[in-house]
Design an enzyme around this catalytic site. Sequence first.
Site, PDB file in Angstrom:
ATOM      1  N   ASP A  35       0.823  -1.211   0.000  1.00 33.88           N
ATOM      2  CA  ASP A  35       0.000   0.000   0.000  1.00 33.88           C
ATOM      3  C   ASP A  35       0.858   1.262   0.000  1.00 33.88           C
ATOM      4  O   ASP A  35       1.964   1.268   0.547  1.00 33.88           O
ATOM      5  CB  ASP A  35      -0.894  -0.014   1.242  1.00 33.88           C
ATOM      6  N   GLY A  36       0.327   2.321  -0.606  1.00 33.16           N
ATOM      7  CA  GLY A  36       0.958   3.634  -0.525  1.00 33.16           C
ATOM      8  C   GLY A  36       1.654   4.111  -1.775  1.00 33.16           C
ATOM      9  O   GLY A  36       2.298   5.168  -1.767  1.00 33.16           O
ATOM     10  N   ARG A  39       0.208   7.635  -2.842  1.00 36.18           N
ATOM     11  CA  ARG A  39       0.591   8.708  -1.923  1.00 36.18           C
ATOM     12  C   ARG A  39       2.085   9.016  -2.019  1.00 36.18           C
ATOM     13  O   ARG A  39       2.500  10.167  -1.907  1.00 36.18           O
ATOM     14  CB  ARG A  39       0.204   8.328  -0.492  1.00 36.18           C
ATOM     15  N   HIS A  52       3.255   3.301  -8.740  1.00 33.91           N
ATOM     16  CA  HIS A  52       3.081   1.880  -9.058  1.00 33.91           C
ATOM     17  C   HIS A  52       4.318   1.333  -9.784  1.00 33.91           C
ATOM     18  O   HIS A  52       4.739   0.199  -9.531  1.00 33.91           O
ATOM     19  CB  HIS A  52       1.839   1.678  -9.926  1.00 33.91           C
ATOM     20  N   GLU A  82     -11.954  -4.394  -5.669  1.00 37.83           N
ATOM     21  CA  GLU A  82     -12.392  -3.000  -5.495  1.00 37.83           C
ATOM     22  C   GLU A  82     -11.570  -2.022  -6.333  1.00 37.83           C
ATOM     23  O   GLU A  82     -12.004  -0.880  -6.563  1.00 37.83           O
ATOM     24  CB  GLU A  82     -12.299  -2.601  -4.010  1.00 37.83           C
ATOM     25  N   ARG A  86     -11.028   2.555  -9.576  1.00 35.62           N
ATOM     26  CA  ARG A  86     -10.046   3.612  -9.809  1.00 35.62           C
ATOM     27  C   ARG A  86     -10.159   4.142 -11.240  1.00 35.62           C
ATOM     28  O   ARG A  86     -10.789   3.517 -12.093  1.00 35.62           O
ATOM     29  CB  ARG A  86      -8.638   3.078  -9.551  1.00 35.62           C
ATOM     30  N   LEU A 146      10.589 -20.941  -3.692  1.00 35.63           N
ATOM     31  CA  LEU A 146       9.575 -19.985  -3.242  1.00 35.63           C
ATOM     32  C   LEU A 146       8.367 -19.999  -4.172  1.00 35.63           C
ATOM     33  O   LEU A 146       8.517 -19.985  -5.399  1.00 35.63           O
ATOM     34  CB  LEU A 146      10.173 -18.574  -3.204  1.00 35.63           C
ATOM     35  N   ARG A 203       1.591  -4.956   6.135  1.00 35.92           N
ATOM     36  CA  ARG A 203       0.928  -3.901   5.368  1.00 35.92           C
ATOM     37  C   ARG A 203       1.719  -2.613   5.507  1.00 35.92           C
ATOM     38  O   ARG A 203       2.054  -2.186   6.610  1.00 35.92           O
ATOM     39  CB  ARG A 203      -0.511  -3.671   5.823  1.00 35.92           C
TER      40      ARG A 203
END
Length: 255
Positions: A35-36, A39, A52, A82, A86, A146, A203
């Site tokens: 997240d972020g 911003r 991004h 959701e 955007r 992984l 987060r």
Amino acid sequence: MPIKFPFTKNKKQQTTKPLGLDHNHLPKHVAIIMDGNGRWAKNRGMPRIAGHKEGMGVVKKIVRHASDLGVKVLTLYAFSTENWKRPKKEVDFLMKLPVEFLNTYLPELIERNVQVQTIGDFTVLPPHTQKAVKEAMSKTKDNDGLILNFALNYGSRFEMVNAVKQIAAEVEQGDIRVSDIDEKLFSRHLYTSELLEPDLLIRTSGEQRLSNFLLWQLAYAEFWFTEVYWPDFDESLFEKALFDYQNRKRRYGGV
């Protein structure tokens, strides 16, 4: 006494000082809400898509580090159900990121023995996104290092409702009885049926909510929050989250 979470306010607080990680007690499955990005870009007078783009580079670093440390599963919340709300320009850009990431990084993922997987409603993603992900999954399916698990067009409520519908259909068809339904059966109908449940949720950006992410699977996970935006997240902070995880007591309802 209120629960205190570890927060990192800025990059000055990040440290490369060895933390003394116990490599025999690492979380097997780490889930991250990245997240972020928007911003981070806004604070620099840049468009959201620049955040991004920057965040994609961080994904590369954390995947490498998680692989080197021996983490078994890394689930990244890349695009939620959701997120379609955007602006179209941003959504279009986000749908191109998996293509760019996998086209440039797939050879290294193969070399590092990483297996690419995905969870979410894959069928409604753009064809170019589906193609890139399917190719990556196909070329890494035999890798046993992984598991890099991208949550794309993922929503936990949709996932659980879909699981209920599948179970109800099996009851109607006589394949199972109502008395057969338990937590294990329910879990087998989730996207993550073949994965270990997350041990640790990270987060970034200071938000302290799950945002419809792995609501069932995170029932007993440890949560770790930082105020650092995803583009500024790095290996030292990742290790800090793992270190704090190792210093918590997981009782699973016991004493």
